[in-house]
Structures are given as structure tokens and as C-alpha cells.
Design an enzyme around this catalytic site. Structure first.
Site, short mmCIF file in Angstrom:
data_model
loop_
_atom_site.label_atom_id
_atom_site.label_comp_id
_atom_site.label_asym_id
_atom_site.label_seq_id
_atom_site.Cartn_x
_atom_site.Cartn_y
_atom_site.Cartn_z
N GLU B 48 6.23 5.98 -1.72
CA GLU B 48 5.04 5.16 -2.03
C GLU B 48 5.05 4.73 -3.50
O GLU B 48 4.79 3.57 -3.82
CB GLU B 48 3.75 5.95 -1.76
CG GLU B 48 3.53 6.39 -0.34
CD GLU B 48 3.38 5.25 0.64
OE1 GLU B 48 3.16 4.10 0.23
OE2 GLU B 48 3.51 5.51 1.86
N ASN B 52 5.46 0.91 -4.85
CA ASN B 52 4.46 0.28 -5.73
C ASN B 52 5.10 -0.33 -6.98
O ASN B 52 4.77 -1.44 -7.37
CB ASN B 52 3.41 1.32 -6.19
CG ASN B 52 2.29 1.46 -5.17
OD1 ASN B 52 2.23 0.74 -4.19
ND2 ASN B 52 1.40 2.39 -5.43
N ARG B 106 0.91 -5.33 3.45
CA ARG B 106 0.66 -4.13 2.65
C ARG B 106 -0.65 -3.54 3.13
O ARG B 106 -1.62 -4.27 3.39
CB ARG B 106 0.55 -4.47 1.15
CG ARG B 106 1.68 -5.29 0.54
CD ARG B 106 3.06 -4.76 0.80
NE ARG B 106 3.18 -3.33 0.59
CZ ARG B 106 4.18 -2.61 1.06
NH1 ARG B 106 5.12 -3.16 1.77
NH2 ARG B 106 4.24 -1.33 0.82
#
Lengths: 112, 147
Positions: B48, B52, B106
Site C-alpha cells: 500500500e 501510494n 483507486r
């Protein structure tokens, strides 16, 4: 059609990769978009038997496919989830839009 | 507390490197003998953070991502830093389901996943300078014959 994609009479089977991250999720999304151009896909069965990890990109990809098939009155089914994947499905709330079945035979019987 | 071990790697913001980052934390933590689930949790959280940095930090540009792994006794500390765009409003960014890119599928679950899969999460960011995410997870010692 990718080797992990198989068309059945009533559904499209996607065998998911070992790690369903952004890279793999994008790849599946692109393959689906090409396939959906000339195939009528109402239901999708996602097979997690090889999958050991899924992050939120994988969740996003599944939500995206859900939006596509639910517009046609179809559903997303999942088979062979392990403990780790189940946890991600729980935390993300994905369980609200997918239906879990035992295996491919169950999918063949139950999807009409 | 003294750092028991430390490793730092730097890689370019290519999605292929998410896998590399996961392999790194997995290899680094192996000595603590985590369960498969603990290992998957840490790998997901790292995935994650790196996603990002690639998608939001650098967007379409290329940049370097620095991954710092530290171990203090049974606690793994992982720091993922980019020198990208930075986050204007961290509080907003950390709200569940908030995303600036809903069109790209997303979910806005990235930070929630990091929080759920790790014991601690800290985000420091400055617009135009970049973002650093620090996460901690303690791996309890297992009884030798625990099932």
C-alpha cells in the site's frame, strides 16, 4: 485472451495471480476491457487458489469489475479464498458485493 | 532501544518494484519467524505504501523511493519515503474511502489497510517535498509447539 482467463457458458473464470497488487490488478483490468469489447460477460468467477496476497489495488479492480457486471444484472463470485485473502475481503467490505462458492463445480451448477 | 538490524534500499517508482519491496520486508522479518498471516499483513501494508508513493507521490513521473527497514528486538519498523508531490491534507487523505483518483479504480483504502495490518502508522508529508510513511509491527514470540 490471457491464459488465466477462461470463458464458460454462464461466466468468465479468472484465475488470479499469486500476488494481486497494483501491477497485476492493472493487467487484469486491461485484459477485461479488451475481452468485454467482443464477449458478453454477465458473471465473473474469481479463483483465488494461487493467491497469497491482495492489497487495495486488487480490491479496486474487483469493485471495477463488479460495476461492469452488475450493470448487466450479473454478479461476482469467488472461490478458494485462503485466510489471508478472507481478512482483506472482510476489512475492505468486499464481502458485501461478492458471493463465495465452494469451487468451479458449484459455480457451474449455481450460476444461471 | 538499540536497533538490532537495519537495511536501506532505494528503487525507482516502477510498479514492478512493489514486489521487490514485499520480498524485502519478508526476507528482513524472517528471523522473527512470523506466521504466514503476520507476514502477509506486513507485505500488504508495504504494498500500500509503495503504491501510494508511485501513484500519488510521483504520478506519471519517475522518482526514487527509499525503503528503510529496522528491527528493534521483535519490532519491525519500515519507513517508505518519496520525494514526490506530498499530501496537502493528511487527515483527509487518511479518511477511509477518500481518494483523489476514483476514476482509476483507486479505493481510498490504502491508509486504512496500513492501519489495519500494522500496529502503528505515522505519516509525515510536505507539499512539493514528499511523503514519509513509518509503520511498526511487533511479532510476538511463538511457543515452540504452538499450532
Amino acid at each position: 485472451m490471457g491464459e488465466n482467463f477462461q470463458m464458460y457458458k454462464k461466466f468468465l473464470l479468472i484465475e488470479l495471480p499469486r500476488e494481486l497488487d497494483q501491477y497485476q490488478a492493472d493487467k487484469i483490468k486491461r485484459e477485461c476491457e479488451i475481452l468485454f469489447l467482443d464477449q458478453w460477460v454477465k458473471n465473473i468467477v474469481l479463483d483465488f487458489k494461487e493467491t497469497e496476497m491482495m492489497d487495495s489495488s486488487g480490491v479496486g479492480m474487483i469493485i471495477g469489475r463488479y460495476k461492469q457486471v452488475s450493470a448487466l444484472g450479473g454478479k461476482i463470485y469467488v472461490i478458494h479464498m485462503n485466510k489471508v485473502i478472507r481478512k482483506v475481503v472482510q476489512i475492505s467490505g468486499l464481502y458485501k458485493i461478492i458471493k463465495e462458492l465452494e469451487d468451479l463445480d458449484a459455480a457451474k451448477k449455481c450460476i444461471s | 532501544m538499540m536497533t538490532t538490524n537495519q537495511v536501506t534500499v532505494e528503487f525507482v517508482s516502477n510498479p514492478e518494484n512493489e514486489k521487490l519491496a514485499r520480498v524485502m520486508i519478508s526476507a528482513f522479518s524472517t528471523i522473527l519467524d512470523p506466521t504466514l498471516e503476520e507476514m502477509a499483513d506486513m507485505k500488504t501494508a508495504v504494498s500500500e505504501a509503495v503504491t501510494n508513493a508511485i501513484i500519488h507521490g510521483y504520478e506519471k513521473k519517475r522518482g526514487m523511493i527509499r525503503m528503510e527497514l529496522q528491527r528493534k528486538n521483535r519490532t519491525v519498523i519500515v519507513k517508505i519515503a518519496d520525494k514526490g508531490e506530498g499530501i496537502e491534507n493528511i487527515e483527509k487523505a487518511m479518511e477511509p474511502l477518500f481518494t483523489t483518483k476514483p476514476d482509476q479504480e483507486r479505493t481510498g483504502m490504502g491508509f486504512s489497510f496500513m492501519e489495519a495490518f500494522m500496529d502503528e502508522l505515522d505519516v509525515v508529508s510536505k507539499v512539493g517535498e514528499g511523503t514519509t510513511v513509518t509503520m511498526k509491527r511487533t511479532i510476538p514470540k511463538r511457543e515452540q509447539y504452538r499450532k
